[in-house]
Design a protein around this motif. Sequence first.
Motif, PDB file in Angstrom:
ATOM      1  N   THR A  33       0.863  -1.169   0.000  1.00 27.74           N
ATOM      2  CA  THR A  33       0.000   0.000   0.000  1.00 27.74           C
ATOM      3  C   THR A  33       0.911   1.234   0.000  1.00 27.74           C
ATOM      4  N   MET A  34       0.414   2.331  -0.582  1.00 24.77           N
ATOM      5  CA  MET A  34       1.196   3.572  -0.597  1.00 24.77           C
ATOM      6  C   MET A  34       0.993   4.312   0.708  1.00 24.77           C
ATOM      7  N   PRO A  35       2.072   4.593   1.430  1.00 27.85           N
ATOM      8  CA  PRO A  35       1.901   5.386   2.640  1.00 27.85           C
ATOM      9  C   PRO A  35       1.548   6.836   2.271  1.00 27.85           C
ATOM     10  N   SER A  36       0.774   7.484   3.101  1.00 29.72           N
ATOM     11  CA  SER A  36       0.504   8.905   2.911  1.00 29.72           C
ATOM     12  C   SER A  36       0.778   9.588   4.229  1.00 29.72           C
ATOM     13  N   GLU A  37       1.911  10.284   4.287  1.00 29.19           N
ATOM     14  CA  GLU A  37       2.364  10.826   5.569  1.00 29.19           C
ATOM     15  C   GLU A  37       1.756  12.177   5.885  1.00 29.19           C
ATOM     16  N   ASN A  38       1.555  12.978   4.871  1.00 30.20           N
ATOM     17  CA  ASN A  38       0.908  14.276   5.047  1.00 30.20           C
ATOM     18  C   ASN A  38       0.456  14.747   3.680  1.00 30.20           C
ATOM     19  N   ILE A  39      -0.508  15.626   3.658  1.00 31.92           N
ATOM     20  CA  ILE A  39      -1.062  16.096   2.386  1.00 31.92           C
ATOM     21  C   ILE A  39      -0.724  17.569   2.218  1.00 31.92           C
ATOM     22  N   MET A  40      -0.228  17.909   1.023  1.00 33.83           N
ATOM     23  CA  MET A  40       0.087  19.310   0.728  1.00 33.83           C
ATOM     24  C   MET A  40      -0.635  19.732  -0.542  1.00 33.83           C
ATOM     25  N   ASP A  41      -0.827  21.049  -0.730  1.00 34.33           N
ATOM     26  CA  ASP A  41      -1.502  21.482  -1.963  1.00 34.33           C
ATOM     27  C   ASP A  41      -0.506  21.789  -3.079  1.00 34.33           C
ATOM     28  N   LYS A  42       0.812  21.783  -2.761  1.00 32.61           N
ATOM     29  CA  LYS A  42       1.838  22.027  -3.787  1.00 32.61           C
ATOM     30  C   LYS A  42       2.812  20.844  -3.829  1.00 32.61           C
ATOM     31  N   PRO A  43       3.313  20.520  -5.035  1.00 33.64           N
ATOM     32  CA  PRO A  43       4.268  19.402  -5.116  1.00 33.64           C
ATOM     33  C   PRO A  43       5.676  19.836  -4.719  1.00 33.64           C
ATOM     34  N   ASN A  44       6.495  18.900  -4.300  1.00 27.77           N
ATOM     35  CA  ASN A  44       7.940  19.112  -4.257  1.00 27.77           C
ATOM     36  C   ASN A  44       8.586  17.854  -4.806  1.00 27.77           C
ATOM     37  N   ARG A  45       9.916  17.815  -4.817  1.00 30.99           N
ATOM     38  CA  ARG A  45      10.579  16.715  -5.521  1.00 30.99           C
ATOM     39  C   ARG A  45      10.411  15.358  -4.828  1.00 30.99           C
ATOM     40  N   PHE A  46       9.840  15.352  -3.643  1.00 31.99           N
ATOM     41  CA  PHE A  46       9.656  14.083  -2.925  1.00 31.99           C
ATOM     42  C   PHE A  46       8.201  13.630  -2.869  1.00 31.99           C
ATOM     43  N   THR A  47       7.285  14.456  -3.359  1.00 33.40           N
ATOM     44  CA  THR A  47       5.869  14.128  -3.213  1.00 33.40           C
ATOM     45  C   THR A  47       5.341  13.348  -4.417  1.00 33.40           C
ATOM     46  N   VAL A  48       4.207  12.685  -4.190  1.00 23.39           N
ATOM     47  CA  VAL A  48       3.448  12.048  -5.262  1.00 23.39           C
ATOM     48  C   VAL A  48       2.075  12.711  -5.273  1.00 23.39           C
ATOM     49  N   GLN A  49       1.599  13.041  -6.480  1.00 29.09           N
ATOM     50  CA  GLN A  49       0.293  13.677  -6.607  1.00 29.09           C
ATOM     51  C   GLN A  49      -0.798  12.605  -6.556  1.00 29.09           C
ATOM     52  N   ILE A  50      -1.800  12.825  -5.689  1.00 29.36           N
ATOM     53  CA  ILE A  50      -2.852  11.815  -5.532  1.00 29.36           C
ATOM     54  C   ILE A  50      -4.232  12.344  -5.945  1.00 29.36           C
ATOM     55  N   ALA A  51      -4.342  13.654  -6.160  1.00 30.91           N
ATOM     56  CA  ALA A  51      -5.582  14.264  -6.659  1.00 30.91           C
ATOM     57  C   ALA A  51      -5.206  15.651  -7.172  1.00 30.91           C
ATOM     58  N   LYS A  52      -6.198  16.389  -7.712  1.00 27.08           N
ATOM     59  CA  LYS A  52      -5.897  17.652  -8.379  1.00 27.08           C
ATOM     60  C   LYS A  52      -5.012  18.589  -7.541  1.00 27.08           C
ATOM     61  N   ASP A  53      -5.393  18.847  -6.299  1.00 26.21           N
ATOM     62  CA  ASP A  53      -4.592  19.744  -5.463  1.00 26.21           C
ATOM     63  C   ASP A  53      -4.066  19.030  -4.227  1.00 26.21           C
ATOM     64  N   ARG A  54      -3.739  17.769  -4.382  1.00 24.51           N
ATOM     65  CA  ARG A  54      -3.273  16.984  -3.239  1.00 24.51           C
ATOM     66  C   ARG A  54      -1.990  16.234  -3.586  1.00 24.51           C
ATOM     67  N   LEU A  74       1.678   3.212  -9.697  1.00 25.26           N
ATOM     68  CA  LEU A  74       1.109   3.714  -8.452  1.00 25.26           C
ATOM     69  C   LEU A  74      -0.352   4.048  -8.710  1.00 25.26           C
ATOM     70  N   ASP A  75      -1.237   3.331  -8.046  1.00 25.69           N
ATOM     71  CA  ASP A  75      -2.680   3.570  -8.163  1.00 25.69           C
ATOM     72  C   ASP A  75      -3.062   4.485  -7.013  1.00 25.69           C
ATOM     73  N   THR A  76      -3.214   5.792  -7.329  1.00 28.87           N
ATOM     74  CA  THR A  76      -3.451   6.771  -6.259  1.00 28.87           C
ATOM     75  C   THR A  76      -4.909   6.791  -5.806  1.00 28.87           C
ATOM     76  N   GLU A  77      -5.780   6.140  -6.560  1.00 24.43           N
ATOM     77  CA  GLU A  77      -7.178   6.058  -6.139  1.00 24.43           C
ATOM     78  C   GLU A  77      -7.335   5.069  -4.991  1.00 24.43           C
ATOM     79  N   HIS A  78      -6.616   3.951  -5.096  1.00 21.99           N
ATOM     80  CA  HIS A  78      -6.683   2.910  -4.059  1.00 21.99           C
ATOM     81  C   HIS A  78      -5.435   2.884  -3.194  1.00 21.99           C
ATOM     82  N   MET A  79      -4.490   3.794  -3.474  1.00 18.34           N
ATOM     83  CA  MET A  79      -3.229   3.901  -2.725  1.00 18.34           C
ATOM     84  C   MET A  79      -2.490   2.554  -2.666  1.00 18.34           C
ATOM     85  N   LEU A  80      -2.222   2.026  -3.867  1.00 23.47           N
ATOM     86  CA  LEU A  80      -1.516   0.747  -3.991  1.00 23.47           C
ATOM     87  C   LEU A  80      -0.367   0.865  -4.992  1.00 23.47           C
TER      88      LEU A  80
END
Length: 162
Positions: A33-54, A74-80
């Motif tokens: 499963t994909m861990p999600s440690e925190n949600i941000m509205d802007k990307p950085n070089r370590f993030t993965v985009q999981i929705a339009k502003d997430r 990476l299936d960001t809908e099911h976090m897998l």
Amino acid sequence: MVSTMETLTIRTENKFRTLTTKQAYKKGEVICTMPSENIMDKPNRFTVQIAKDRHTHVGKLAALNHSCDPNVVLDTEHMLMIARRDIEKGEELSFFYPATEWEMQAPFICLCGSANCIHVVAGARFLPLSTLEHHYLNKHIREMMIELLNNTKAHLKNLKSA
Ligand SMILES: [Zn+2]
């Protein structure tokens, strides 16, 4: 089906990180499963985009490199994280960054050497549909692509009627 991150190892060589697997996987198998440690509205070089502003930090999976011929999805809908093809024990895992990223904060030149290399990895919005259609794309990327096409159509219509 066991799907933990314990089968994954981060290797560092000259500050370049890779994620490898200690176990073989069959095509379509869930690796973890994909861990999600925190949600941000802007990307950085370590993030993965999981929705339009997430955008989220993904723990160990931040060590996943890009490939234009990747072995995981990476299936960001099911976090897998899912095997895109059969994967051997010891293989480096990689995914196609534009499958999750619309507009990357830190674009780079790809040197993966695959026949269908896109060369400039900057996000899905900079790639033609003819390239994207060969890849697994997450729902938010497909939706933003449709939005962009509709905006372009509306813009062209305005130009004609002006
Ligand atoms: Zn490439």
